[in-house]
Design a protein around this motif. Structure first.
Motif, mmCIF file in Angstrom:
data_model
loop_
_atom_site.group_PDB
_atom_site.id
_atom_site.type_symbol
_atom_site.label_atom_id
_atom_site.label_comp_id
_atom_site.label_asym_id
_atom_site.label_seq_id
_atom_site.Cartn_x
_atom_site.Cartn_y
_atom_site.Cartn_z
ATOM 1 N N ASP A 294 -3.967 15.804 -46.789
ATOM 2 C CA ASP A 294 -3.307 16.905 -46.088
ATOM 3 C C ASP A 294 -3.581 18.249 -46.748
ATOM 4 O OD1 ASP A 294 -1.868 15.753 -43.831
ATOM 5 O OD2 ASP A 294 -0.702 14.672 -45.315
ATOM 6 N N ASN A 295 -3.681 18.276 -48.085
ATOM 7 C CA ASN A 295 -3.897 19.577 -48.730
ATOM 8 C C ASN A 295 -5.243 20.173 -48.329
ATOM 9 O OD1 ASN A 295 -5.432 17.782 -50.196
ATOM 10 N ND2 ASN A 295 -4.810 18.523 -52.202
ATOM 11 N N HIS A 296 -6.250 19.313 -48.078
ATOM 12 C CA HIS A 296 -7.541 19.826 -47.624
ATOM 13 C C HIS A 296 -7.431 20.355 -46.191
ATOM 14 C CE1 HIS A 296 -12.135 19.151 -46.926
ATOM 15 N NE2 HIS A 296 -11.867 20.386 -47.299
ATOM 16 N N THR A 297 -6.707 19.620 -45.355
ATOM 17 C CA THR A 297 -6.488 20.091 -43.981
ATOM 18 C C THR A 297 -5.761 21.433 -43.979
ATOM 19 O OG1 THR A 297 -6.426 17.843 -43.097
ATOM 20 C CG2 THR A 297 -5.353 19.543 -41.794
ATOM 21 N N HIS A 298 -4.733 21.563 -44.801
ATOM 22 C CA HIS A 298 -3.991 22.826 -44.870
ATOM 23 C C HIS A 298 -4.892 23.967 -45.319
ATOM 24 C CE1 HIS A 298 -0.030 20.414 -45.290
ATOM 25 N NE2 HIS A 298 -0.197 20.822 -44.058
ATOM 26 N N LEU A 299 -5.766 23.689 -46.284
ATOM 27 C CA LEU A 299 -6.677 24.730 -46.764
ATOM 28 C C LEU A 299 -7.646 25.158 -45.668
ATOM 29 C CD1 LEU A 299 -7.788 26.480 -49.056
ATOM 30 C CD2 LEU A 299 -9.224 24.534 -49.741
ATOM 31 N N LEU A 300 -8.216 24.177 -44.962
ATOM 32 C CA LEU A 300 -9.161 24.497 -43.890
ATOM 33 C C LEU A 300 -8.502 25.331 -42.792
ATOM 34 C CD1 LEU A 300 -10.997 21.065 -43.491
ATOM 35 C CD2 LEU A 300 -11.939 23.174 -44.446
ATOM 36 N N LEU A 301 -7.275 24.985 -42.443
ATOM 37 C CA LEU A 301 -6.574 25.723 -41.391
ATOM 38 C C LEU A 301 -6.161 27.116 -41.868
ATOM 39 C CD1 LEU A 301 -4.398 22.817 -39.979
ATOM 40 C CD2 LEU A 301 -6.323 23.930 -38.827
ATOM 41 N N ALA A 302 -5.747 27.224 -43.116
ATOM 42 C CA ALA A 302 -5.341 28.527 -43.646
ATOM 43 C C ALA A 302 -6.517 29.494 -43.713
ATOM 44 C CB ALA A 302 -4.717 28.365 -45.030
ATOM 45 N N GLN A 303 -7.721 28.961 -43.932
ATOM 46 C CA GLN A 303 -8.887 29.829 -44.034
ATOM 47 C C GLN A 303 -9.354 30.355 -42.679
ATOM 48 O OE1 GLN A 303 -10.331 31.112 -46.907
ATOM 49 N NE2 GLN A 303 -8.366 30.301 -47.617
ATOM 50 N N LEU B 246 -10.634 15.087 -37.964
ATOM 51 C CA LEU B 246 -10.663 14.388 -39.251
ATOM 52 C C LEU B 246 -9.341 14.472 -40.019
ATOM 53 C CD1 LEU B 246 -14.187 15.007 -40.851
ATOM 54 C CD2 LEU B 246 -13.178 12.853 -40.104
ATOM 55 N N ALA B 247 -8.388 15.252 -39.520
ATOM 56 C CA ALA B 247 -7.135 15.429 -40.264
ATOM 57 C C ALA B 247 -6.467 14.109 -40.634
ATOM 58 C CB ALA B 247 -6.172 16.313 -39.469
ATOM 59 N N PRO B 248 -6.421 13.107 -39.731
ATOM 60 C CA PRO B 248 -5.769 11.849 -40.130
ATOM 61 C C PRO B 248 -6.544 11.068 -41.188
ATOM 62 C CG PRO B 248 -5.883 12.068 -37.724
ATOM 63 C CD PRO B 248 -6.783 13.098 -38.293
ATOM 64 N N LEU B 249 -7.793 11.459 -41.459
ATOM 65 C CA LEU B 249 -8.643 10.710 -42.382
ATOM 66 C C LEU B 249 -8.867 11.433 -43.704
ATOM 67 C CD1 LEU B 249 -11.381 9.552 -39.827
ATOM 68 C CD2 LEU B 249 -9.297 8.356 -40.517
ATOM 69 N N ARG B 250 -8.284 12.604 -43.866
ATOM 70 C CA ARG B 250 -8.466 13.341 -45.115
ATOM 71 C C ARG B 250 -7.103 13.669 -45.715
ATOM 72 N NH1 ARG B 250 -10.173 17.913 -41.685
ATOM 73 N NH2 ARG B 250 -12.319 17.647 -42.385
ATOM 74 N N SER C 212 3.631 20.120 -40.911
ATOM 75 C CA SER C 212 2.204 20.173 -40.598
ATOM 76 C C SER C 212 1.386 19.001 -41.121
ATOM 77 C CB SER C 212 1.616 21.474 -41.173
ATOM 78 O OG SER C 212 1.911 21.578 -42.563
ATOM 79 N N TYR C 213 2.020 17.941 -41.585
ATOM 80 C CA TYR C 213 1.259 16.807 -42.117
ATOM 81 C C TYR C 213 0.698 15.959 -40.981
ATOM 82 C CZ TYR C 213 3.165 18.200 -46.576
ATOM 83 O OH TYR C 213 3.484 18.931 -47.692
ATOM 84 N N ALA C 214 -0.504 15.426 -41.201
ATOM 85 C CA ALA C 214 -1.233 14.758 -40.120
ATOM 86 C C ALA C 214 -0.482 13.552 -39.566
ATOM 87 C CB ALA C 214 -2.617 14.336 -40.617
ATOM 88 N N ARG C 215 0.278 12.874 -40.386
ATOM 89 C CA ARG C 215 0.964 11.657 -39.930
ATOM 90 C C ARG C 215 2.179 11.959 -39.060
ATOM 91 N NH1 ARG C 215 3.121 12.527 -45.024
ATOM 92 N NH2 ARG C 215 5.385 12.330 -45.174
ATOM 93 N N TYR C 216 2.582 13.235 -38.991
ATOM 94 C CA TYR C 216 3.832 13.556 -38.316
ATOM 95 C C TYR C 216 3.769 13.319 -36.818
ATOM 96 C CZ TYR C 216 6.024 15.493 -42.506
ATOM 97 O OH TYR C 216 6.597 15.658 -43.738
ATOM 98 N N GLY C 217 2.570 13.273 -36.241
ATOM 99 C CA GLY C 217 2.490 12.935 -34.829
ATOM 100 C C GLY C 217 3.089 11.568 -34.561
#
Length: 547
Positions: A367-376, A361-365, A126-131
């Motif tokens: 990953d742990n913040h992106t994971h938190l936002l999605l989990a919420q 914004l996922a590629p610019l922040r 699920s990391y943003a760079r994986y695309g």
């Protein structure tokens, strides 16, 4: 060095560091493969001497009775093209699907006489760079013998989802840019290491840990707000039970796992547990032995994961091998591991239809913040979770039946079986037809000579006339010895250098030298010939004639 059936990798599979599922799984897989020993040699093409030394130290800690351990060979990754040209390899397997499989396929296509399978296993996806990393997989270098090994059915869907999204976004023709196959092989568990304790040991553990006759629900996970799960819905589930009249004095919640140094909200969690009358035990960063003892002392394993960073669920296998029924979220690989109503219970999850605000914004922040936002914005059904907890807290007979079934179920995930499934996959991949000559250059690999052609004053031309210098003449006579930098030994073969200098005793066009040197020295091709000419020019062994 043995050259029968050769298994190879670019990765060490053995690492030191925090006890993460990936590190545990890679080590256990390698140990099982070496124990099964289906190959004549195991080659590790590592990036440096330091990496080789680290591997050797960690390999020395493996059981000494592994048959394949004596057939392990450490090689320098710089030798990879030469070695796969010289030696048939049966399969290359990588410990992570992200970094190298596509570029390894290009090297194989360029140098190997046979198209051997290249496989790699998934972990977090699920990391943003994986695309951009999965874009490398869509390559003319990829063949039907290449495969990503997904650890769960949902992980396989995610990998295929990446490929579909990228193919659509870049309008990539499947025939011109094929993708690897995606096969599902789960991770495994050591059922001798993770096993139920006998009655006496179990009681001793419970007494030492401060447990009484209450039903102990264990959560074993990273204690972190941005990975694995949000713990607050767990408290909401227990609170529902209290409001419905179920006495919480009969249960205990144990939270254990690696704790983040900047905290994970422990004071708030402890206060909320106290307010609802829930007995709570928190054990931060327990040792591996302590984790196994917690499994043995608990009654039920809880894992309501809601985080995209979770892919498989190794702790669910460990818990079931330890004889625990599981209450988990119906999420990712968890649904592959828990047999509802047999080895545990699953609580449904509800996810979003649109994440475009996070995607932007996922590629610019981080990953742990992106994971938190999605989990919420992914909800585990608190009511369903509460009902499952209540059922297993008040029905010891159901707990026992599920515990026994869980242990039997986990025995089917032995690492020996997982290794056998990989060996069978490599055999199957060999049967798949491949193009006669798949592409040998990856489209994302930089052609440095072309891209940086504007940097030098000029590029070497076939008409450039070259001649040995006075120093060059001394070198081919054995009267002088040029310095070759460490790491350049493979590129600069002194026998070939002397042959080149002999050929250039009198002025000759580079075009003639480029033909004459490969004829004079075995193993020299046109690229190596040009490389040696430029090196000799650099070190004043050759010079360009004026005019």
């Amino acid at each position: 060095m043995s050259t029968g059936r050769v298994w190879a990798t670019l990765d060490p599979f053995l690492e030191r560091g925090p006890t993460l599922g990936r590190i545990q799984a890679n080590k256990a897989f390698l140990q099982a493969l070496l124990a099964q020993d289906p190959f004549d040699a195991y080659r590790f093409y590592l990036p440096s001497k330091a990496a080789g030394s680290d591997f050797a130290r960690l390999a020395a800690e493996l059981p000494g009775n592994l048959p394949g351990l004596s057939k392990v060979f450490l090689l320098d990754r710089r030798d990879l093209p030469r070695e796969i040209e010289r030696t048939p390899h049966h399969a290359f397997h990588l410990s992570d699907c992200i970094m190298h499989p596509a570029y390894l396929a290009a090297v194989r296509n360029a140098r190997s006489r046979q198209i051997f399978p290249v496989t790699a296993v998934t972990h977090s996806l699920s990391y943003a760079r994986y695309g951009q990393d999965f874009l490398k997989h869509l390559s003319p270098c990829t063949t039907p013998r290449d495969a990503m090994v997904a650890t769960s059915a949902t992980a396989a869907k995610v990998v295929r989802g990446y490929y579909g999204l990228l193919r659509q976004g870049y309008d990539l023709d499947p025939a011109a840019y094929p993708e690897p196959g995606v096969e599902v092989i789960p991770l495994g568990v050591d059922s001798t290491l993770y096993a139920p304790a006998d009655g006496r040991k179990r009681q001793e553990l419970r007494t030492r840990l401060g447990f009484g006759e209450e039903t102990v629900f264990l959560v074993l996970a990273r204690l972190c707000l941005s990975s694995k799960m949000d713990f607050l819905p767990l408290l909401r589930a227990f609170h529902r039970l209290a409001l419905a009249g179920t006495p919480l004095s009969a249960v205990r919640l144990v939270l254990a796992g690696h704790a983040e140094p900047d905290g994970w909200g422990r004071p708030t969690f402890e206060e909320l547990a106290l307010n609802i009358g829930l007995a709570l035990t928190v054990i931060e960063s327990p040792s591996e032995e302590a984790k196994r003892e917690l499994y043995q002392a608990a009654d039920v394993f809880l894992s309501p994961s809601d985080n995209l960073q979770e892919t498989f669920g190794l702790t669910l296998l460990e818990a079931q091998a330890s004889g625990l029924p599981v209450v988990a979220s119906d999420f990712d690989g968890y649904r592959d591991l828990v047999l509802p109503e047999e080895t545990g219970l699953l609580a449904r999850t509800i996810g979003p239809r649109d994440t475009s605000d996070v995607d932007l914004l996922a590629p610019l922040r981080f990953d742990n913040h992106t994971h938190l936002l999605l989990a919420q914005r992914l909800a585990v059904d608190v009511g369903g979770l509460a009902r499952a907890i209540e059922r297993l807290s008040v029905d010891p007979a159901a707990r026992r039946a599920m515990a026994q079934a869980a242990r039997r179920h986990a025995l089917g995930y032995s690492w020996e079986e997982i290794a056998r499934r990989h060996v069978a996959l490599w055999e199957t991949l060999w049967e798949r037809p491949v193009p006669e000559q798949p592409a040998a250059a990856h489209p994302m690999a930089v052609d440095y000579a072309r891209v940086f052609a504007s940097y030098p004053t000029k590029r070497l031309a076939e008409s450039d006339t070259l001649q040995a210098t006075r120093l060059g003449s001394a070198v081919y006579r054995g009267q002088d010895h040029p310095v070759v930098h460490v790491g350049m030994e493979d590129m600069v073969d002194m026998q070939a250098v002397r042959s080149l200098l002999v050929l250039a005793r009198k002025p000759r066009p580079f075009g003639e030298l480029a033909l004459a040197l490969p004829a004079a020295v075995e193993g020299i091709d046109a690229v190596r010939a040009e490389t040696l000419v430029l090196w000799c020019l650099k070190h004043d062994l050759l010079e360009l004639s004026r005019g």
